[in-house]
Design a protein around this motif. Structure first.
Motif, PDB file in Angstrom:
ATOM      1  N   ILE A   1      10.115  -4.283  -8.004  1.00  0.00           N
ATOM      2  CA  ILE A   1       9.211  -3.482  -7.178  1.00  0.00           C
ATOM      3  C   ILE A   1       9.679  -2.023  -7.184  1.00  0.00           C
ATOM      4  O   ILE A   1      10.752  -1.706  -7.703  1.00  0.00           O
ATOM      5  CB  ILE A   1       9.130  -3.994  -5.703  1.00  0.00           C
ATOM      6  CG1 ILE A   1      10.443  -3.748  -4.957  1.00  0.00           C
ATOM      7  CG2 ILE A   1       8.761  -5.472  -5.667  1.00  0.00           C
ATOM      8  CD1 ILE A   1      10.354  -3.984  -3.437  1.00  0.00           C
ATOM      9  N   GLU A   2       8.889  -1.158  -6.594  1.00  0.00           N
ATOM     10  CA  GLU A   2       9.227   0.269  -6.491  1.00  0.00           C
ATOM     11  C   GLU A   2       9.734   0.786  -7.853  1.00  0.00           C
ATOM     12  O   GLU A   2       9.127   0.496  -8.876  1.00  0.00           O
ATOM     13  CB  GLU A   2      10.223   0.488  -5.335  1.00  0.00           C
ATOM     14  CG  GLU A   2       9.609   0.027  -3.994  1.00  0.00           C
ATOM     15  CD  GLU A   2      10.590   0.031  -2.808  1.00  0.00           C
ATOM     16  OE1 GLU A   2      11.742   0.406  -2.967  1.00  0.00           O
ATOM     17  OE2 GLU A   2      10.158  -0.368  -1.708  1.00  0.00           O
TER      18      GLU A   2
ATOM     19  N   PHE B   1      13.837  -4.625   3.092  1.00  0.00           N
ATOM     20  CA  PHE B   1      13.383  -3.476   2.296  1.00  0.00           C
ATOM     21  C   PHE B   1      14.331  -2.313   2.570  1.00  0.00           C
ATOM     22  O   PHE B   1      14.570  -1.977   3.737  1.00  0.00           O
ATOM     23  CB  PHE B   1      11.953  -3.094   2.669  1.00  0.00           C
ATOM     24  CG  PHE B   1      10.945  -4.154   2.303  1.00  0.00           C
ATOM     25  CD1 PHE B   1      10.318  -4.131   1.073  1.00  0.00           C
ATOM     26  CD2 PHE B   1      10.668  -5.191   3.175  1.00  0.00           C
ATOM     27  CE1 PHE B   1       9.395  -5.107   0.711  1.00  0.00           C
ATOM     28  CE2 PHE B   1       9.744  -6.179   2.827  1.00  0.00           C
ATOM     29  CZ  PHE B   1       9.113  -6.142   1.604  1.00  0.00           C
TER      30      PHE B   1
ATOM     31  N   ASP C   1       2.889  -0.939  -7.840  1.00  0.00           N
ATOM     32  CA  ASP C   1       3.972   0.018  -8.108  1.00  0.00           C
ATOM     33  C   ASP C   1       3.946   0.492  -9.560  1.00  0.00           C
ATOM     34  O   ASP C   1       4.268   1.645  -9.861  1.00  0.00           O
ATOM     35  CB  ASP C   1       5.336  -0.614  -7.787  1.00  0.00           C
ATOM     36  CG  ASP C   1       5.679  -0.507  -6.306  1.00  0.00           C
ATOM     37  OD1 ASP C   1       5.244   0.467  -5.666  1.00  0.00           O
ATOM     38  OD2 ASP C   1       6.380  -1.393  -5.786  1.00  0.00           O
TER      39      ASP C   1
ATOM     40  N   SER D   1       6.438  -0.299   1.363  1.00  0.00           N
ATOM     41  CA  SER D   1       6.437  -1.617   0.725  1.00  0.00           C
ATOM     42  C   SER D   1       6.419  -2.713   1.782  1.00  0.00           C
ATOM     43  O   SER D   1       5.687  -3.698   1.666  1.00  0.00           O
ATOM     44  CB  SER D   1       7.676  -1.789  -0.163  1.00  0.00           C
ATOM     45  OG  SER D   1       7.684  -0.858  -1.213  1.00  0.00           O
TER      46      SER D   1
ATOM     47  N   TYR E   1       0.522  -7.567  -3.780  1.00  0.00           N
ATOM     48  CA  TYR E   1       1.355  -7.859  -2.603  1.00  0.00           C
ATOM     49  C   TYR E   1       1.190  -9.306  -2.133  1.00  0.00           C
ATOM     50  O   TYR E   1       2.140  -9.918  -1.653  1.00  0.00           O
ATOM     51  CB  TYR E   1       1.051  -6.870  -1.473  1.00  0.00           C
ATOM     52  CG  TYR E   1       1.684  -5.514  -1.721  1.00  0.00           C
ATOM     53  CD1 TYR E   1       3.024  -5.293  -1.428  1.00  0.00           C
ATOM     54  CD2 TYR E   1       0.954  -4.479  -2.296  1.00  0.00           C
ATOM     55  CE1 TYR E   1       3.621  -4.065  -1.693  1.00  0.00           C
ATOM     56  CE2 TYR E   1       1.536  -3.251  -2.568  1.00  0.00           C
ATOM     57  CZ  TYR E   1       2.867  -3.052  -2.263  1.00  0.00           C
ATOM     58  OH  TYR E   1       3.453  -1.848  -2.533  1.00  0.00           O
TER      59      TYR E   1
ATOM     60  N   ASN F   1      14.682  -3.019  -6.674  1.00  0.00           N
ATOM     61  CA  ASN F   1      13.804  -1.859  -6.452  1.00  0.00           C
ATOM     62  C   ASN F   1      14.306  -0.555  -7.073  1.00  0.00           C
ATOM     63  O   ASN F   1      13.849   0.517  -6.722  1.00  0.00           O
ATOM     64  CB  ASN F   1      13.550  -1.670  -4.941  1.00  0.00           C
ATOM     65  CG  ASN F   1      14.754  -1.135  -4.191  1.00  0.00           C
ATOM     66  OD1 ASN F   1      15.881  -1.251  -4.653  1.00  0.00           O
ATOM     67  ND2 ASN F   1      14.518  -0.534  -3.043  1.00  0.00           N
TER      68      ASN F   1
ATOM     69  N   GLN G   1      10.412   4.612  -0.236  1.00  0.00           N
ATOM     70  CA  GLN G   1       9.210   3.766  -0.232  1.00  0.00           C
ATOM     71  C   GLN G   1       9.377   2.492   0.606  1.00  0.00           C
ATOM     72  O   GLN G   1       8.403   1.765   0.849  1.00  0.00           O
ATOM     73  CB  GLN G   1       8.838   3.399  -1.686  1.00  0.00           C
ATOM     74  CG  GLN G   1       7.375   3.000  -1.871  1.00  0.00           C
ATOM     75  CD  GLN G   1       7.062   2.523  -3.291  1.00  0.00           C
ATOM     76  OE1 GLN G   1       7.787   2.862  -4.227  1.00  0.00           O
ATOM     77  NE2 GLN G   1       5.996   1.750  -3.447  1.00  0.00           N
TER      78      GLN G   1
END
Lengths: 119, 121, 98
Positions: free
Chosen positions: C30-31, A117, C62, A19, C81, C6, A15
Protein backbone atom coordinates in the motif's frame (compact mmCIF):
# COMPACT_ATOMS: atom_id res chain seq x y z
CA UNK A 1 -16.14 -8.92 12.22
CA UNK A 2 -14.94 -6.45 14.83
CA UNK A 3 -12.02 -4.21 13.85
CA UNK A 4 -9.64 -2.09 15.85
CA UNK A 5 -7.46 0.46 14.08
CA UNK A 6 -4.25 2.14 15.26
CA UNK A 7 -2.96 5.35 13.66
CA UNK A 8 0.60 6.36 14.42
CA UNK A 9 1.12 9.42 12.21
CA UNK A 10 -0.34 12.89 12.04
CA UNK A 11 -2.72 14.14 9.34
CA UNK A 12 -1.53 15.58 6.00
CA UNK A 13 2.15 14.85 6.76
CA UNK A 14 1.69 11.13 6.12
CA UNK A 15 -0.88 9.05 4.26
CA UNK A 16 -1.49 6.79 7.29
CA UNK A 17 -4.64 8.56 8.51
CA UNK A 18 -6.10 8.66 4.97
CA UNK A 19 -5.44 4.96 4.41
CA UNK A 20 -6.95 4.11 7.78
CA UNK A 21 -10.04 6.19 7.06
CA UNK A 22 -10.66 4.56 3.68
CA UNK A 23 -10.06 1.14 5.24
CA UNK A 24 -12.58 1.89 7.99
CA UNK A 25 -15.16 3.12 5.50
CA UNK A 26 -14.73 0.00 3.35
CA UNK A 27 -15.04 -2.27 6.39
CA UNK A 28 -18.25 -0.55 7.45
CA UNK A 29 -19.61 -0.73 3.89
CA UNK A 30 -19.09 -4.48 4.03
CA UNK A 31 -21.14 -4.71 7.22
CA UNK A 32 -18.26 -5.00 9.67
CA UNK A 33 -17.86 -3.09 12.89
CA UNK A 34 -15.04 -0.63 13.49
CA UNK A 35 -15.05 -0.64 17.24
CA UNK A 36 -12.27 1.74 18.10
CA UNK A 37 -9.62 3.87 16.44
CA UNK A 38 -6.64 4.52 18.67
CA UNK A 39 -4.39 7.50 17.93
CA UNK A 40 -0.80 7.09 19.06
CA UNK A 41 2.60 8.73 18.48
CA UNK A 42 2.09 11.76 16.17
CA UNK A 43 -1.31 10.25 15.33
CA UNK A 44 -2.69 12.25 18.24
CA UNK A 45 -2.52 15.31 15.98
CA UNK A 46 -5.51 13.92 14.09
CA UNK A 47 -7.60 15.11 17.02
CA UNK A 48 -6.70 18.81 17.06
CA UNK A 49 -9.72 21.04 16.64
CA UNK A 50 -7.40 23.84 15.53
CA UNK A 51 -6.84 22.03 12.23
CA UNK A 52 -7.74 24.23 9.26
CA UNK A 53 -6.89 22.75 5.87
CA UNK A 54 -7.43 24.78 2.67
CA UNK A 55 -11.07 24.82 1.50
CA UNK A 56 -10.47 22.50 -1.44
CA UNK A 57 -8.77 19.81 0.65
CA UNK A 58 -10.23 17.00 2.74
CA UNK A 59 -10.77 17.81 6.42
CA UNK A 60 -9.16 14.79 8.03
CA UNK A 61 -10.18 15.65 11.60
CA UNK A 62 -13.84 16.40 10.85
CA UNK A 63 -14.03 13.41 8.52
CA UNK A 64 -13.07 11.06 11.38
CA UNK A 65 -15.55 12.71 13.72
CA UNK A 66 -18.37 12.34 11.20
CA UNK A 67 -17.60 8.69 10.41
CA UNK A 68 -17.42 7.97 14.13
CA UNK A 69 -20.71 9.64 14.89
CA UNK A 70 -22.54 7.85 12.08
CA UNK A 71 -21.12 4.45 12.97
CA UNK A 72 -20.55 4.64 16.72
CA UNK A 73 -16.77 4.36 16.48
CA UNK A 74 -14.81 5.10 19.64
CA UNK A 75 -12.05 7.60 18.73
CA UNK A 76 -9.41 7.43 21.46
CA UNK A 77 -6.34 9.63 21.73
CA UNK A 78 -3.46 8.38 23.89
CA UNK A 79 -3.07 10.71 26.85
CA UNK A 80 0.70 10.36 27.27
CA UNK A 81 1.40 10.89 23.57
CA UNK A 82 -1.13 13.76 23.44
CA UNK A 83 0.27 15.72 26.37
CA UNK A 84 3.77 15.47 24.93
CA UNK A 85 2.49 17.06 21.75
CA UNK A 86 0.19 19.72 23.17
CA UNK A 87 -3.14 17.99 22.55
CA UNK A 88 -5.43 18.54 25.55
CA UNK A 89 -9.15 18.65 26.32
CA UNK A 90 -9.15 22.36 25.46
CA UNK A 91 -8.10 21.80 21.85
CA UNK A 92 -9.56 18.33 21.36
CA UNK A 93 -11.90 18.05 18.39
CA UNK A 94 -15.47 16.94 18.94
CA UNK A 95 -16.00 13.19 18.69
CA UNK A 96 -12.60 12.27 20.14
CA UNK A 97 -11.76 11.39 23.73
CA UNK A 98 -8.44 11.26 25.58
CA UNK A 99 -7.61 8.12 27.49
CA UNK A 100 -4.80 5.77 28.44
CA UNK A 101 -2.77 3.20 26.57
CA UNK A 102 -4.88 0.49 28.16
CA UNK A 103 -7.48 1.34 25.52
CA UNK A 104 -5.06 0.19 22.84
CA UNK A 105 -4.41 -3.09 24.61
CA UNK A 106 -8.14 -3.55 25.08
CA UNK A 107 -8.60 -3.12 21.31
CA UNK A 108 -6.12 -5.92 20.75
CA UNK A 109 -7.94 -8.16 23.20
CA UNK A 110 -11.53 -7.44 22.16
CA UNK A 111 -11.28 -6.97 18.41
CA UNK A 112 -11.04 -9.82 15.91
CA UNK A 113 -8.42 -7.85 14.00
CA UNK A 114 -6.17 -4.92 14.91
CA UNK A 115 -4.76 -3.04 11.92
CA UNK A 116 -1.97 -0.47 12.29
CA UNK A 117 -1.32 2.46 9.97
CA UNK A 118 1.90 4.38 10.43
CA UNK A 119 5.28 5.29 9.01
CA UNK B 1 -13.58 -17.55 28.03
CA UNK B 2 -9.92 -16.79 28.05
CA UNK B 3 -9.00 -13.18 27.44
CA UNK B 4 -5.30 -13.88 27.14
CA UNK B 5 -3.95 -13.23 23.67
CA UNK B 6 -0.47 -13.54 22.26
CA UNK B 7 0.79 -10.01 21.68
CA UNK B 8 3.99 -9.47 19.75
CA UNK B 9 5.72 -6.12 19.60
CA UNK B 10 8.07 -5.79 16.67
CA UNK B 11 10.74 -3.14 17.11
CA UNK B 12 12.52 -2.27 13.89
CA UNK B 13 13.62 1.29 14.59
CA UNK B 14 16.70 2.70 16.28
CA UNK B 15 16.30 4.72 19.50
CA UNK B 16 16.47 8.55 19.86
CA UNK B 17 16.34 9.45 16.14
CA UNK B 18 12.58 9.05 16.52
CA UNK B 19 10.35 8.45 19.53
CA UNK B 20 8.90 5.13 18.34
CA UNK B 21 11.18 2.94 20.48
CA UNK B 22 10.29 4.75 23.70
CA UNK B 23 6.56 4.89 23.03
CA UNK B 24 6.58 1.22 22.02
CA UNK B 25 8.10 0.36 25.36
CA UNK B 26 5.28 2.23 27.10
CA UNK B 27 2.71 0.04 25.31
CA UNK B 28 4.62 -3.10 26.27
CA UNK B 29 4.50 -2.21 29.96
CA UNK B 30 0.76 -1.54 29.83
CA UNK B 31 0.08 -4.75 27.91
CA UNK B 32 1.93 -6.73 30.55
CA UNK B 33 -0.30 -5.13 33.19
CA UNK B 34 -3.29 -6.64 31.36
CA UNK B 35 -1.79 -10.11 31.94
CA UNK B 36 -1.36 -10.85 28.26
CA UNK B 37 1.19 -13.18 26.70
CA UNK B 38 3.79 -10.64 25.58
CA UNK B 39 6.73 -11.17 23.23
CA UNK B 40 9.17 -8.48 22.16
CA UNK B 41 11.06 -8.74 18.93
CA UNK B 42 14.06 -6.66 17.96
CA UNK B 43 15.12 -6.79 14.35
CA UNK B 44 16.68 -4.56 11.71
CA UNK B 45 17.67 -1.22 13.33
CA UNK B 46 15.53 -2.15 16.33
CA UNK B 47 18.45 -4.18 17.71
CA UNK B 48 20.23 -0.88 18.42
CA UNK B 49 17.64 -0.22 21.15
CA UNK B 50 19.37 -2.90 23.24
CA UNK B 51 22.96 -1.75 22.77
CA UNK B 52 24.88 -1.48 26.03
CA UNK B 53 26.41 1.78 27.18
CA UNK B 54 23.92 4.35 25.91
CA UNK B 55 24.96 7.82 27.16
CA UNK B 56 22.38 10.40 26.25
CA UNK B 57 23.52 13.37 28.33
CA UNK B 58 24.96 15.14 25.30
CA UNK B 59 21.69 15.05 23.35
CA UNK B 60 19.52 15.96 26.36
CA UNK B 61 17.07 13.12 25.72
CA UNK B 62 16.23 10.74 28.55
CA UNK B 63 18.12 7.44 28.38
CA UNK B 64 15.31 4.90 28.56
CA UNK B 65 17.47 1.83 27.94
CA UNK B 66 17.52 0.78 31.65
CA UNK B 67 13.78 0.08 31.28
CA UNK B 68 14.57 -2.98 29.14
CA UNK B 69 16.31 -4.47 32.17
CA UNK B 70 13.23 -3.82 34.30
CA UNK B 71 10.95 -5.74 31.94
CA UNK B 72 11.29 -8.95 33.86
CA UNK B 73 9.77 -7.24 36.91
CA UNK B 74 6.66 -6.90 34.73
CA UNK B 75 6.89 -10.59 33.77
CA UNK B 76 7.94 -9.70 30.25
CA UNK B 77 10.57 -12.34 29.67
CA UNK B 78 10.23 -13.23 26.00
CA UNK B 79 12.74 -11.05 24.23
CA UNK B 80 13.81 -12.17 20.78
CA UNK B 81 16.52 -10.80 18.53
CA UNK B 82 17.02 -11.76 14.93
CA UNK B 83 20.54 -13.08 14.29
CA UNK B 84 21.16 -11.52 10.88
CA UNK B 85 20.15 -8.08 12.16
CA UNK B 86 22.88 -8.30 14.82
CA UNK B 87 25.55 -9.69 12.50
CA UNK B 88 24.99 -7.14 9.76
CA UNK B 89 25.41 -4.34 12.32
CA UNK B 90 28.66 -5.64 13.79
CA UNK B 91 26.94 -6.63 17.03
CA UNK B 92 26.90 -9.81 19.11
CA UNK B 93 24.75 -10.92 22.02
CA UNK B 94 27.47 -9.61 24.38
CA UNK B 95 26.76 -6.07 23.16
CA UNK B 96 23.19 -6.20 24.42
CA UNK B 97 22.13 -4.85 27.81
CA UNK B 98 19.66 -7.61 28.55
CA UNK B 99 19.38 -11.37 28.04
CA UNK B 100 17.64 -12.33 24.81
CA UNK B 101 16.89 -15.36 22.68
CA UNK B 102 18.56 -15.13 19.31
CA UNK B 103 16.53 -16.53 16.42
CA UNK B 104 17.23 -17.21 12.77
CA UNK B 105 15.04 -15.56 10.14
CA UNK B 106 13.07 -18.76 9.64
CA UNK B 107 12.49 -19.15 13.38
CA UNK B 108 11.39 -15.52 13.60
CA UNK B 109 8.93 -15.98 10.76
CA UNK B 110 7.47 -19.05 12.46
CA UNK B 111 7.14 -17.20 15.78
CA UNK B 112 5.28 -14.32 14.10
CA UNK B 113 2.82 -16.76 12.57
CA UNK B 114 1.83 -17.99 16.05
CA UNK B 115 0.68 -14.58 17.33
CA UNK B 116 -2.82 -13.19 17.79
CA UNK B 117 -1.90 -9.51 17.68
CA UNK B 118 1.24 -8.06 16.11
CA UNK B 119 2.08 -4.42 16.74
CA UNK B 120 4.97 -2.89 14.89
CA UNK B 121 6.53 0.41 15.87
CA UNK C 1 -0.45 -14.02 8.03
CA UNK C 2 -0.95 -10.83 6.03
CA UNK C 3 2.12 -8.61 5.80
CA UNK C 4 1.32 -4.98 5.00
CA UNK C 5 4.12 -2.87 3.55
CA UNK C 6 3.87 0.86 2.92
CA UNK C 7 7.39 1.94 1.90
CA UNK C 8 9.10 2.12 -1.47
CA UNK C 9 11.83 -0.55 -1.67
CA UNK C 10 14.18 2.02 -3.22
CA UNK C 11 14.88 3.86 0.02
CA UNK C 12 13.56 1.60 2.76
CA UNK C 13 14.32 -2.03 3.59
CA UNK C 14 10.91 -2.96 5.04
CA UNK C 15 9.80 -5.04 2.06
CA UNK C 16 13.16 -6.76 1.66
CA UNK C 17 13.29 -7.60 5.37
CA UNK C 18 9.73 -8.85 5.32
CA UNK C 19 10.50 -11.11 2.37
CA UNK C 20 13.52 -12.52 4.18
CA UNK C 21 11.41 -13.46 7.21
CA UNK C 22 8.09 -14.56 5.72
CA UNK C 23 8.23 -18.14 4.49
CA UNK C 24 4.58 -18.20 3.55
CA UNK C 25 1.50 -16.02 3.67
CA UNK C 26 0.33 -12.97 1.81
CA UNK C 27 1.76 -9.52 1.23
CA UNK C 28 -0.20 -6.35 0.55
CA UNK C 29 1.62 -3.33 -0.86
CA UNK C 30 0.00 0.00 0.00
CA UNK C 31 0.99 3.68 -0.12
CA UNK C 32 4.59 4.09 -1.40
CA UNK C 33 5.17 0.32 -1.41
CA UNK C 34 3.11 -0.01 -4.59
CA UNK C 35 6.18 1.06 -6.59
CA UNK C 36 7.69 -2.34 -5.75
CA UNK C 37 5.11 -4.04 -7.96
CA UNK C 38 5.74 -1.96 -11.07
CA UNK C 39 7.56 -3.20 -14.16
CA UNK C 40 11.14 -2.06 -14.56
CA UNK C 41 11.60 -1.22 -10.88
CA UNK C 42 14.97 -2.47 -9.62
CA UNK C 43 13.08 -4.57 -7.07
CA UNK C 44 11.04 -6.46 -9.68
CA UNK C 45 13.30 -9.54 -9.80
CA UNK C 46 13.24 -9.92 -6.00
CA UNK C 47 9.48 -9.55 -5.97
CA UNK C 48 9.11 -12.21 -8.67
CA UNK C 49 11.30 -14.58 -6.62
CA UNK C 50 9.10 -14.01 -3.58
CA UNK C 51 5.98 -14.68 -5.60
CA UNK C 52 7.05 -18.32 -5.76
CA UNK C 53 6.02 -18.82 -2.13
CA UNK C 54 4.03 -15.69 -1.22
CA UNK C 55 0.90 -14.22 -2.74
CA UNK C 56 1.36 -10.54 -3.50
CA UNK C 57 -1.40 -7.92 -3.63
CA UNK C 58 -1.29 -4.23 -4.37
CA UNK C 59 -3.77 -1.51 -3.42
CA UNK C 60 -5.06 -0.21 -6.76
CA UNK C 61 -6.07 3.30 -5.60
CA UNK C 62 -2.50 3.90 -4.37
CA UNK C 63 -1.11 2.63 -7.68
CA UNK C 64 -3.46 4.84 -9.69
CA UNK C 65 -2.75 7.89 -7.52
CA UNK C 66 0.92 7.56 -8.40
CA UNK C 67 0.34 7.23 -12.14
CA UNK C 68 1.54 3.63 -12.14
CA UNK C 69 -1.76 1.88 -12.83
CA UNK C 70 -0.59 0.64 -16.22
CA UNK C 71 2.66 -1.00 -15.12
CA UNK C 72 1.66 -3.62 -12.64
CA UNK C 73 3.93 -6.68 -12.64
CA UNK C 74 2.00 -9.73 -13.91
CA UNK C 75 0.93 -12.11 -11.19
CA UNK C 76 0.38 -9.36 -8.64
CA UNK C 77 -3.29 -9.03 -7.73
CA UNK C 78 -4.79 -5.55 -7.50
CA UNK C 79 -7.42 -4.92 -4.81
CA UNK C 80 -9.47 -1.92 -3.70
CA UNK C 81 -10.05 -0.95 -0.04
CA UNK C 82 -12.83 -3.53 0.17
CA UNK C 83 -10.33 -6.16 -0.99
CA UNK C 84 -7.88 -4.88 1.64
CA UNK C 85 -10.56 -5.48 4.29
CA UNK C 86 -11.19 -8.99 2.95
CA UNK C 87 -7.47 -9.83 3.15
CA UNK C 88 -7.33 -8.84 6.82
CA UNK C 89 -10.22 -11.23 7.44
CA UNK C 90 -9.03 -14.22 5.40
CA UNK C 91 -5.71 -14.04 7.28
CA UNK C 92 -5.84 -14.66 11.04
CA UNK C 93 -3.33 -11.93 11.86
CA UNK C 94 -1.76 -9.04 10.06
CA UNK C 95 1.43 -7.15 10.57
CA UNK C 96 2.21 -3.67 9.31
CA UNK C 97 5.94 -3.45 8.68
CA UNK C 98 6.45 0.10 9.91
Amino acid sequence: MKFGIVINEGPYQHQASDSAYLFAKAAIAKGHEVWRVFFYHDGVNNASKLTEPPQDDRHIVNRWAKLAEENKIDLVVCVAAALRRGIKEENLAQGFRISGLGQLVESGIKCDRLITFGD
Amino acid sequence: MSDVKKFMFVNRKAPYGTIYALESLEVVLITAAFDQDVSLVFMDDGVYQLKKGQQTKGIEIKNFSPTYRALEDYDVEKLYVEQESLTSRGLTEDDLLVGVTVLSRAEMGALMDQQDVVLSF
Amino acid sequence: MLHIINKSPSNNSALENCLSIAASGEILLIEDAVYAATKGNAFEAKLRDAMGHLKVYVLQPDLDARGMGDRLVEGVTAVDYGGFVDLTISNNTCQSWL
